[in-house]
Write a protein that holds these residues in place. Structure first.
Motif, PDB file in Angstrom:
ATOM      1  N   LEU A 189       0.837  -1.193   0.000  1.00  0.00           N
ATOM      2  CA  LEU A 189       0.000   0.000   0.000  1.00  0.00           C
ATOM      3  C   LEU A 189       0.873   1.245   0.000  1.00  0.00           C
ATOM      4  CD1 LEU A 189      -3.071   0.506   0.182  1.00  0.00           C
ATOM      5  CD2 LEU A 189      -2.722   0.925   2.603  1.00  0.00           C
ATOM      6  N   ALA A 190       0.632   2.117  -0.978  1.00  0.00           N
ATOM      7  CA  ALA A 190       1.448   3.323  -1.062  1.00  0.00           C
ATOM      8  C   ALA A 190       0.821   4.423  -0.229  1.00  0.00           C
ATOM      9  CB  ALA A 190       1.577   3.755  -2.513  1.00  0.00           C
ATOM     10  N   MET A 191       1.381   4.665   0.917  1.00  0.00           N
ATOM     11  CA  MET A 191       0.980   5.833   1.698  1.00  0.00           C
ATOM     12  C   MET A 191       2.102   6.168   2.664  1.00  0.00           C
ATOM     13  SD  MET A 191      -1.923   4.338   4.277  1.00  0.00           S
ATOM     14  CE  MET A 191      -2.297   5.913   4.999  1.00  0.00           C
ATOM     15  N   PRO A 230     -10.997   9.538  -5.720  1.00  0.00           N
ATOM     16  CA  PRO A 230     -11.004   8.186  -6.289  1.00  0.00           C
ATOM     17  C   PRO A 230      -9.593   7.757  -6.684  1.00  0.00           C
ATOM     18  CG  PRO A 230     -12.592   9.586  -7.417  1.00  0.00           C
ATOM     19  CD  PRO A 230     -11.825  10.468  -6.486  1.00  0.00           C
ATOM     20  N   GLY A 231      -9.291   6.500  -6.470  1.00  0.00           N
ATOM     21  CA  GLY A 231      -8.004   5.968  -6.913  1.00  0.00           C
ATOM     22  C   GLY A 231      -6.854   6.226  -5.963  1.00  0.00           C
ATOM     23  N   THR A 232      -7.173   6.565  -4.703  1.00  0.00           N
ATOM     24  CA  THR A 232      -6.095   6.810  -3.751  1.00  0.00           C
ATOM     25  C   THR A 232      -5.887   5.619  -2.827  1.00  0.00           C
ATOM     26  OG1 THR A 232      -7.710   8.017  -2.449  1.00  0.00           O
ATOM     27  CG2 THR A 232      -6.171   9.310  -3.750  1.00  0.00           C
ATOM     28  N   GLY A 233      -6.639   4.555  -3.061  1.00  0.00           N
ATOM     29  CA  GLY A 233      -6.347   3.326  -2.323  1.00  0.00           C
ATOM     30  C   GLY A 233      -7.254   3.019  -1.145  1.00  0.00           C
ATOM     31  N   LYS A 234      -8.476   3.538  -1.171  1.00  0.00           N
ATOM     32  CA  LYS A 234      -9.379   3.270  -0.045  1.00  0.00           C
ATOM     33  C   LYS A 234      -9.781   1.785  -0.016  1.00  0.00           C
ATOM     34  CE  LYS A 234     -12.115   6.569  -1.431  1.00  0.00           C
ATOM     35  NZ  LYS A 234     -11.218   7.067  -2.490  1.00  0.00           N
ATOM     36  N   SER A 235     -10.178   1.285  -1.172  1.00  0.00           N
ATOM     37  CA  SER A 235     -10.559  -0.133  -1.205  1.00  0.00           C
ATOM     38  C   SER A 235      -9.335  -1.019  -0.951  1.00  0.00           C
ATOM     39  CB  SER A 235     -11.179  -0.486  -2.551  1.00  0.00           C
ATOM     40  OG  SER A 235     -12.248   0.391  -2.823  1.00  0.00           O
ATOM     41  N   SER A 236      -8.190  -0.607  -1.493  1.00  0.00           N
ATOM     42  CA  SER A 236      -6.966  -1.386  -1.269  1.00  0.00           C
ATOM     43  C   SER A 236      -6.633  -1.421   0.220  1.00  0.00           C
ATOM     44  CB  SER A 236      -5.791  -0.773  -2.019  1.00  0.00           C
ATOM     45  OG  SER A 236      -6.121  -0.544  -3.354  1.00  0.00           O
ATOM     46  N   MET A 237      -6.882  -0.317   0.896  1.00  0.00           N
ATOM     47  CA  MET A 237      -6.610  -0.249   2.330  1.00  0.00           C
ATOM     48  C   MET A 237      -7.485  -1.244   3.096  1.00  0.00           C
ATOM     49  SD  MET A 237      -5.489   1.225   5.148  1.00  0.00           S
ATOM     50  CE  MET A 237      -5.046   2.926   5.199  1.00  0.00           C
ATOM     51  N   THR A 350     -15.639   7.272   1.535  1.00  0.00           N
ATOM     52  CA  THR A 350     -16.329   8.313   0.762  1.00  0.00           C
ATOM     53  C   THR A 350     -15.317   9.140  -0.026  1.00  0.00           C
ATOM     54  OG1 THR A 350     -17.764  10.231   0.881  1.00  0.00           O
ATOM     55  CG2 THR A 350     -16.280   9.927   2.721  1.00  0.00           C
ATOM     56  N   ASN A 351     -15.777   9.660  -1.153  1.00  0.00           N
ATOM     57  CA  ASN A 351     -14.938  10.597  -1.898  1.00  0.00           C
ATOM     58  C   ASN A 351     -15.231  12.038  -1.489  1.00  0.00           C
ATOM     59  OD1 ASN A 351     -13.885   8.503  -3.405  1.00  0.00           O
ATOM     60  ND2 ASN A 351     -15.442   8.666  -4.987  1.00  0.00           N
ATOM     61  N   HIS A 352     -16.383  12.220  -0.841  1.00  0.00           N
ATOM     62  CA  HIS A 352     -16.800  13.584  -0.500  1.00  0.00           C
ATOM     63  C   HIS A 352     -17.163  13.649   0.966  1.00  0.00           C
ATOM     64  CE1 HIS A 352     -16.907  14.627  -4.711  1.00  0.00           C
ATOM     65  NE2 HIS A 352     -17.501  13.461  -4.919  1.00  0.00           N
ATOM     66  N   THR A 413      -3.010  10.570  -8.392  1.00  0.00           N
ATOM     67  CA  THR A 413      -3.362   9.524  -7.438  1.00  0.00           C
ATOM     68  C   THR A 413      -2.442   8.320  -7.648  1.00  0.00           C
ATOM     69  OG1 THR A 413      -4.919   8.468  -8.922  1.00  0.00           O
ATOM     70  CG2 THR A 413      -5.795  10.185  -7.491  1.00  0.00           C
ATOM     71  N   PRO A 414      -2.294   7.493  -6.631  1.00  0.00           N
ATOM     72  CA  PRO A 414      -1.496   6.277  -6.809  1.00  0.00           C
ATOM     73  C   PRO A 414      -2.021   5.437  -7.970  1.00  0.00           C
ATOM     74  CG  PRO A 414      -1.935   6.607  -4.488  1.00  0.00           C
ATOM     75  CD  PRO A 414      -2.716   7.650  -5.223  1.00  0.00           C
ATOM     76  N   ALA A 415      -3.324   5.474  -8.210  1.00  0.00           N
ATOM     77  CA  ALA A 415      -3.888   4.700  -9.324  1.00  0.00           C
ATOM     78  C   ALA A 415      -3.365   5.230 -10.656  1.00  0.00           C
ATOM     79  CB  ALA A 415      -5.405   4.750  -9.289  1.00  0.00           C
ATOM     80  N   ASP A 416      -3.304   6.575 -10.803  1.00  0.00           N
ATOM     81  CA  ASP A 416      -2.783   7.176 -12.039  1.00  0.00           C
ATOM     82  C   ASP A 416      -1.335   6.765 -12.255  1.00  0.00           C
ATOM     83  OD1 ASP A 416      -5.109   8.536 -12.438  1.00  0.00           O
ATOM     84  OD2 ASP A 416      -4.425  10.390 -11.459  1.00  0.00           O
TER      85      ASP A 416
HETATM   86  N1  LIG Z   1      -2.295   3.790  -2.018  1.00  0.00           N
HETATM   87  C1  LIG Z   1      -2.177   2.865  -2.975  1.00  0.00           C
HETATM   88  N2  LIG Z   1      -1.216   1.936  -2.902  1.00  0.00           N
HETATM   89  C2  LIG Z   1      -1.092   1.011  -3.871  1.00  0.00           C
HETATM   90  N3  LIG Z   1      -1.895   0.924  -4.925  1.00  0.00           N
HETATM   91  C3  LIG Z   1      -2.871   1.828  -5.057  1.00  0.00           C
HETATM   92  C4  LIG Z   1      -3.073   2.829  -4.068  1.00  0.00           C
HETATM   93  N4  LIG Z   1      -4.103   3.587  -4.445  1.00  0.00           N
HETATM   94  C5  LIG Z   1      -4.555   3.063  -5.582  1.00  0.00           C
HETATM   95  N5  LIG Z   1      -3.827   2.015  -5.967  1.00  0.00           N
HETATM   96  C6  LIG Z   1      -4.058   1.208  -7.163  1.00  0.00           C
HETATM   97  O1  LIG Z   1      -5.097   1.804  -7.880  1.00  0.00           O
HETATM   98  C7  LIG Z   1      -6.211   0.969  -8.036  1.00  0.00           C
HETATM   99  C8  LIG Z   1      -7.476   1.630  -7.489  1.00  0.00           C
HETATM  100  O2  LIG Z   1      -7.373   1.791  -6.109  1.00  0.00           O
HETATM  101  P1  LIG Z   1      -8.601   1.637  -5.111  1.00  0.00           P
HETATM  102  O3  LIG Z   1      -9.688   0.863  -5.727  1.00  0.00           O
HETATM  103  O4  LIG Z   1      -8.079   1.149  -3.828  1.00  0.00           O
HETATM  104  O5  LIG Z   1      -9.024   3.152  -4.980  1.00  0.00           O
HETATM  105  P2  LIG Z   1     -10.228   3.784  -4.195  1.00  0.00           P
HETATM  106  O6  LIG Z   1      -9.656   4.874  -3.346  1.00  0.00           O
HETATM  107  O7  LIG Z   1     -10.987   2.732  -3.515  1.00  0.00           O
HETATM  108  O8  LIG Z   1     -11.073   4.422  -5.336  1.00  0.00           O
HETATM  109  P3  LIG Z   1     -12.638   4.733  -5.372  1.00  0.00           P
HETATM  110  O9  LIG Z   1     -12.856   5.931  -4.524  1.00  0.00           O
HETATM  111  O10 LIG Z   1     -12.912   5.001  -6.807  1.00  0.00           O
HETATM  112  O11 LIG Z   1     -13.337   3.523  -4.868  1.00  0.00           O
HETATM  113  C9  LIG Z   1      -5.916  -0.294  -7.278  1.00  0.00           C
HETATM  114  O12 LIG Z   1      -6.002  -1.360  -8.160  1.00  0.00           O
HETATM  115  C10 LIG Z   1      -4.512  -0.159  -6.766  1.00  0.00           C
HETATM  116  O13 LIG Z   1      -3.677  -1.097  -7.356  1.00  0.00           O
END
Ligand SMILES: Nc1ncnc2c1ncn2[C@@H]1O[C@H](COP(=O)(O)OP(=O)(O)OP(=O)(O)O)[C@@H](O)[C@H]1O
Ligand SMILES: [Mg+2]
Length: 487
Positions: A189-191, A230-237, A350-352, A413-416
């Motif tokens: 996890l990138a943070m 979005p894409g900052t890793g909430k679900s990954s966390m 949440t995103n907001h 974002t880490p996703a980008d």
């Molecule tokens: N902090 C992170 N560390 C490692 N990988 C990340 C991280 N954030 C995002 N990613 C990568 O980006 C992709 C999307 O991340 P994730 O689904 O966790 O984002 P999210 O914050 O849940 O987005 P959303 O708000 O759209 O649900 C994942 O497949 C993951 O590989």
């Protein structure tokens, strides 16, 4: 011939009686006592048998000479077990304990509600009579605890969802499950490493905190709010949390829940050691505007103003369809119902965050507010390691400096960033170059936009870091935005 002679000479009753007598005499003389732990006790499965098998599997793998191997459905690990009539000595608190596995064919099937296996299996546990109290007091508990631990380690976790919209399956369960095999961990996890440590420590404290929660009279549960773009890793966390603790995940789809009592039923059917997740809490249900839409009490300010929760004032549901209320949700996480079962974690994402009702954010509701931010330099280093295998010292000082200079202002974002790295992962140099280009292009774009977005982010973050004060600030800003709205 001898056997048939014996049968003819001694009637069956006499044979049984003499055997009984013999074993009595033997028992009196023996300094051991024996415990039988059979696989099936009457018609019920004996949990102790399964636990003993798992428990012994850890020591059997080292000392046994003939072992049976099993692999449970969805498990990633092989379990060792004792074969028929095999012995094993286990030592508990300095006391040797002998285990024997006994398998005998089952005699003609007696009537039962369900088919029984063909052979009877059981363990016989032999221990010195003087150590008897030890076994009954603590050894068996020790086995149960140890077995649970092994089970959690071996078994892949499950991901449950309530996507069936409240209908039950054949066994009366409202949750569907699939094996949970998400590879995300805290390592990948990138943070910010410090923040990561803090969260991991918090999770560990929670998991080891049974006595603390008991002592303080608190329900053994904890709430986390994950917020960020979005894409900052909430679900990954969330996946990393589940993998770290070995918990199951219940992904609660609020839009599929029709009313508060369904919500309660769902909660009652969750097991302990689990994470209950509500993703995108601001979108999945319109908790704040519901009554307004229903035409009840027009013009009400829908923000929490210190009085009873909006939903409580209206009284009752607002008729058909989805009628979950905020108070119902809070009851789910906070109220008396939240502690049926224990060791549960609630995670909202949440995103907001500014759209959430302050009642949800009040201190004590969600114990930890975690801001998942755009990629920072330490996070970037983790991603470079994950995707390109670059460790400390693999990149030149100059490249690192260049990356460090732009990464914060780029607000990617880490996703980008992952996207860029994955695309070029076969050519590492190209990947880094392209990443630099992408970051610089973003910085330029953001500067053109005046960096407004970033300021808002910062404000949001500040507001949430001090929950009490934050709540007021947040409300003010919400009210302000209300005033601006055309009526
Ligand atoms: N902090 C992170 N560390 C490692 N990988 C990340 C991280 N954030 C995002 N990613 C990568 O980006 C992709 C999307 O991340 P994730 O689904 O966790 O984002 P999210 O914050 O849940 O987005 P959303 O708000 O759209 O649900 C994942 O497949 C993951 O590989
Ligand atoms: Mg997500």
């Amino acid at each position: 011939f001898c056997q048939s002679l014996l049968h003819a000479v001694f009637p069956a009753e006499l044979r049984v009686a003499s055997l009984k007598l013999l074993s009595r005499v033997f028992n009196l003389c023996s300094s051991y006592c024996y415990y039988d732990i059979t696989e099936i006790d009457g018609v019920n499965t004996n949990e102790l048998y399964n636990a003993a098998q798992l428990y012994l599997s850890t020591s059997a793998s080292i000392t046994g000479s003939r072992l049976s191997l099993t692999r449970a459905t969805n498990s990633t690990a092989v379990t060792f077990g004792l074969s028929n009539s095999d012995n094993l000595v286990d030592v508990f608190l300095g006391v040797p304990v002998l285990w024997e596995h006994v398998i005998t064919p089952r005699q003609n099937q007696t009537f039962s509600w369900r088919p029984l296996p063909e052979d009877k299996r059981g363990f016989t546990l032999r221990i010195k009579k003087k150590d008897k109290s030890l076994v009954l007091d603590s050894y068996l508990d020790h086995i149960m605890d140890k077995a649970n631990e092994i089970r959690r380690k071996n078994q892949d976790r499950f991901l449950y969802t309530n996507s069936r919209g409240g209908s039950l399956d054949s066994r009366g369960h409202p949750w569907d499950s699939v094996p949970f095999k998400h590879p995300s961990t805290f390592e990948t996890l990138a943070m910010d490493p410090l923040k990561k440590e803090e969260i991991m420590a918090d999770l560990n404290d929670f998991a080891n905190g049974q006595s603390f929660y008991q002592k303080t009279g608190r329900a053994w549960k904890r709430g986390y709010l994950l917020y960020g773009p979005p894409g900052t890793g909430k679900s990954s966390m969330i996946a990393a949390m589940a993998n770290h603790l070995g918990y199951d995940i219940y992904d609660l789809e609020l839009t599929e829940v029709h009313n508060n009592s369904d919500l309660r039923k769902l909660l009652m059917k969750t097991s302990s050691k689990s994470i209950i997740v509500i993703e995108d809490i601001d979108c999945s249900i319109n908790l704040t505007n519901r009554k307004k839409n229903a035409g009840d009490a027009p013009g009400r300010n829908h923000h929490y103003d210190g009085g009873p929760l909006p939903e409580m004032r209206g009284g009752g549901d607002d008729g058909g369809g989805n009628s979950i209320t905020l108070s119902g949700l809070l009851n789910f996480t906070d109220g008396l119902w939240s502690c049926c079962g224990s060791e549960r974690i609630f995670v909202f994402t949440t995103n907001h965050v500014e759209k959430l009702d302050p009642a949800l954010l009040r201190s004590g509701r969600m114990d930890m507010h975690i801001f998942m931010s755009y990629c920072s330099f330490p996070s970037l280093k983790i991603l470079l390691k994950n995707y390109l295998g670059y460790g400390e010292g693999d990149l030149t000082e100059m490249v690192l400096k260049e990356l460090g200079e732009v990464v914060d202002d780029a607000q990617m974002t880490p996703a980008d960033i992952s996207e860029v790295l994955i695309k070029n992962r076969r050519d590492k140099d190209k990947a880094v170059n392209e990443l630099l280009e992408a970051l610089k292009a973003r910085v330029k774009k953001n500067r053109a936009n005046g960096g407004l977005m970033r300021e808002e982010e910062e404000q949001e973050k500040r507001a949430l870091e001090s929950p009490k004060q934050g709540g007021d600030e947040l409300q003010e800003s919400c009210n302000k935005s209300d005033d601006n709205k055309p009526n």
